[in-house]
Design a protein around this motif. Structure first.
Motif, PDB file in Angstrom:
ATOM      1  N   ASP A  19      43.299  49.732  39.549  1.00 48.72           N
ATOM      2  CA  ASP A  19      44.533  50.149  40.192  1.00 48.72           C
ATOM      3  C   ASP A  19      45.472  48.956  40.326  1.00 48.72           C
ATOM      4  O   ASP A  19      46.677  49.077  40.189  1.00 48.72           O
ATOM      5  CB  ASP A  19      44.262  50.721  41.584  1.00 48.72           C
ATOM      6  CG  ASP A  19      43.525  52.043  41.538  1.00 48.72           C
ATOM      7  OD1 ASP A  19      43.770  52.822  40.605  1.00 48.72           O
ATOM      8  OD2 ASP A  19      42.701  52.289  42.436  1.00 48.72           O
ATOM      9  N   LYS A  20      44.891  47.805  40.648  1.00 45.29           N
ATOM     10  CA  LYS A  20      45.651  46.564  40.781  1.00 45.29           C
ATOM     11  C   LYS A  20      44.832  45.429  40.200  1.00 45.29           C
ATOM     12  O   LYS A  20      43.605  45.469  40.187  1.00 45.29           O
ATOM     13  CB  LYS A  20      45.945  46.259  42.248  1.00 45.29           C
ATOM     14  CG  LYS A  20      46.888  47.248  42.880  1.00 45.29           C
ATOM     15  CD  LYS A  20      47.592  46.655  44.057  1.00 45.29           C
ATOM     16  CE  LYS A  20      48.534  47.720  44.599  1.00 45.29           C
ATOM     17  NZ  LYS A  20      49.487  47.222  45.512  1.00 45.29           N
ATOM     18  N   LEU A  21      45.560  44.434  39.736  1.00 43.31           N
ATOM     19  CA  LEU A  21      44.924  43.213  39.243  1.00 43.31           C
ATOM     20  C   LEU A  21      45.482  42.030  40.015  1.00 43.31           C
ATOM     21  O   LEU A  21      46.694  41.932  40.203  1.00 43.31           O
ATOM     22  CB  LEU A  21      45.214  42.997  37.758  1.00 43.31           C
ATOM     23  CG  LEU A  21      44.595  43.973  36.777  1.00 43.31           C
ATOM     24  CD1 LEU A  21      45.073  43.679  35.365  1.00 43.31           C
ATOM     25  CD2 LEU A  21      43.078  43.879  36.836  1.00 43.31           C
ATOM     26  N   VAL A  22      44.608  41.148  40.443  1.00 43.49           N
ATOM     27  CA  VAL A  22      45.036  39.911  41.079  1.00 43.49           C
ATOM     28  C   VAL A  22      44.776  38.794  40.082  1.00 43.49           C
ATOM     29  O   VAL A  22      43.642  38.577  39.672  1.00 43.49           O
ATOM     30  CB  VAL A  22      44.262  39.642  42.394  1.00 43.49           C
ATOM     31  CG1 VAL A  22      44.711  38.317  43.011  1.00 43.49           C
ATOM     32  CG2 VAL A  22      44.451  40.785  43.366  1.00 43.49           C
ATOM     33  N   VAL A  23      45.845  38.129  39.694  1.00 40.90           N
ATOM     34  CA  VAL A  23      45.726  36.988  38.806  1.00 40.90           C
ATOM     35  C   VAL A  23      45.810  35.746  39.685  1.00 40.90           C
ATOM     36  O   VAL A  23      46.822  35.511  40.352  1.00 40.90           O
ATOM     37  CB  VAL A  23      46.843  36.973  37.728  1.00 40.90           C
ATOM     38  CG1 VAL A  23      46.773  35.715  36.886  1.00 40.90           C
ATOM     39  CG2 VAL A  23      46.732  38.220  36.853  1.00 40.90           C
ATOM     40  N   CYS A  24      44.731  34.984  39.712  1.00 37.61           N
ATOM     41  CA  CYS A  24      44.680  33.775  40.527  1.00 37.61           C
ATOM     42  C   CYS A  24      45.128  32.586  39.693  1.00 37.61           C
ATOM     43  O   CYS A  24      44.699  32.424  38.543  1.00 37.61           O
ATOM     44  CB  CYS A  24      43.272  33.528  41.042  1.00 37.61           C
ATOM     45  SG  CYS A  24      42.726  34.777  42.210  1.00 37.61           S
ATOM     46  N   VAL A  25      46.006  31.791  40.291  1.00 37.97           N
ATOM     47  CA  VAL A  25      46.493  30.584  39.639  1.00 37.97           C
ATOM     48  C   VAL A  25      46.376  29.427  40.619  1.00 37.97           C
ATOM     49  O   VAL A  25      46.203  29.631  41.816  1.00 37.97           O
ATOM     50  CB  VAL A  25      47.960  30.714  39.158  1.00 37.97           C
ATOM     51  CG1 VAL A  25      48.111  31.828  38.151  1.00 37.97           C
ATOM     52  CG2 VAL A  25      48.901  30.917  40.317  1.00 37.97           C
ATOM     53  N   GLN A  26      46.457  28.237  40.070  1.00 40.99           N
ATOM     54  CA  GLN A  26      46.536  27.043  40.893  1.00 40.99           C
ATOM     55  C   GLN A  26      47.811  26.304  40.525  1.00 40.99           C
ATOM     56  O   GLN A  26      48.478  26.645  39.555  1.00 40.99           O
ATOM     57  CB  GLN A  26      45.295  26.181  40.714  1.00 40.99           C
ATOM     58  CG  GLN A  26      44.068  26.860  41.295  1.00 40.99           C
ATOM     59  CD  GLN A  26      42.840  25.994  41.255  1.00 40.99           C
ATOM     60  OE1 GLN A  26      42.908  24.781  41.090  1.00 40.99           O
ATOM     61  NE2 GLN A  26      41.686  26.615  41.394  1.00 40.99           N
ATOM     62  N   GLN A  27      48.140  25.308  41.306  1.00 39.34           N
ATOM     63  CA  GLN A  27      49.422  24.629  41.175  1.00 39.34           C
ATOM     64  C   GLN A  27      49.372  23.515  40.136  1.00 39.34           C
ATOM     65  O   GLN A  27      49.607  22.353  40.453  1.00 39.34           O
ATOM     66  CB  GLN A  27      49.852  24.074  42.534  1.00 39.34           C
ATOM     67  CG  GLN A  27      50.182  25.137  43.546  1.00 39.34           C
ATOM     68  CD  GLN A  27      50.340  24.560  44.929  1.00 39.34           C
ATOM     69  OE1 GLN A  27      49.354  24.224  45.569  1.00 39.34           O
ATOM     70  NE2 GLN A  27      51.575  24.443  45.383  1.00 39.34           N
TER      71      GLN A  27
END
Length: 172
Positions: A50-58
């Motif tokens: 239903d949703k996707l969380v794309v994790c990123v770093q700085q």
């Protein structure tokens, strides 16, 4: 064997699809942590999401990877942009790459920041106690609660304002 590490190719996609279908009948929320590997398993999970969380770093490398992943998700896999959430993990305000930079770079409406709190996270992991139980008012816990509320579509309760409530009662 329970002591063996499963490799991505070891799981037939047809069995994963059956497992996901079964889980979706039994649970309201399913969280699956995937590596940034575009393969049939990822495709199967994306098809069910239903949703996707794309994790990123700085850092620049993370942002480039996220740009490529978003392009694949939206263009090749036709996953709707409005169902993708960007979470900046280990966020540090002193980083040269700020949330606005990430937002512009990834061309998204919003990003959620999860503060860098290695000590608390490590301690919670070692104890096996969720952050919400151990340190419910810590900034990292509050950021995670905010992200979960967004994913579930839950509006956080309004904070009580004692002065406003007092004057509202006087006005009656």
């Amino acid at each position: 064997m329970p002591n063996q590490i499963g490799l991505p190719g070891d799981l037939p996609v047809s069995l994963l699809k059956q497992l996901l279908d079964l889980m979706m009948m039994s649970f309201k929320v399913i969280v699956i942590d995937l590596p940034r590997l575009v393969d049939p398993i990822m495709s199967c999970v994306v098809d069910h999401a239903d949703k996707l969380v794309v994790c990123v770093q700085q850092d620049v490398a993370n942002l480039r990877d996220a740009q490529r992943l978003l392009r694949i998700l939206q263009q090749d896999m036709e996953f709707p942009e409005e169902r993708i959430v960007i979470a900046v993990n280990r966020y540090q305000a002193i980083s040269p790459i700020q949330l606005e930079d990430i937002q512009q770079s990834l061309k998204v409406a919003a990003v959620y920041s999860i503060p860098n709190d290695y000590a608390r996270v490590s301690h919670a992991l070692n104890l096996g106690v969720p952050l919400l139980e151990q340190v419910p008012n810590a900034p990292i816990t509050q950021a995670l609660v905010k992200l979960v509320n967004e994913l579930l579509g839950i509006q956080p309760p309004l904070k009580k304002n004692l002065m406003r409530d007092f004057f509202a009662r006087l006005a009656k």
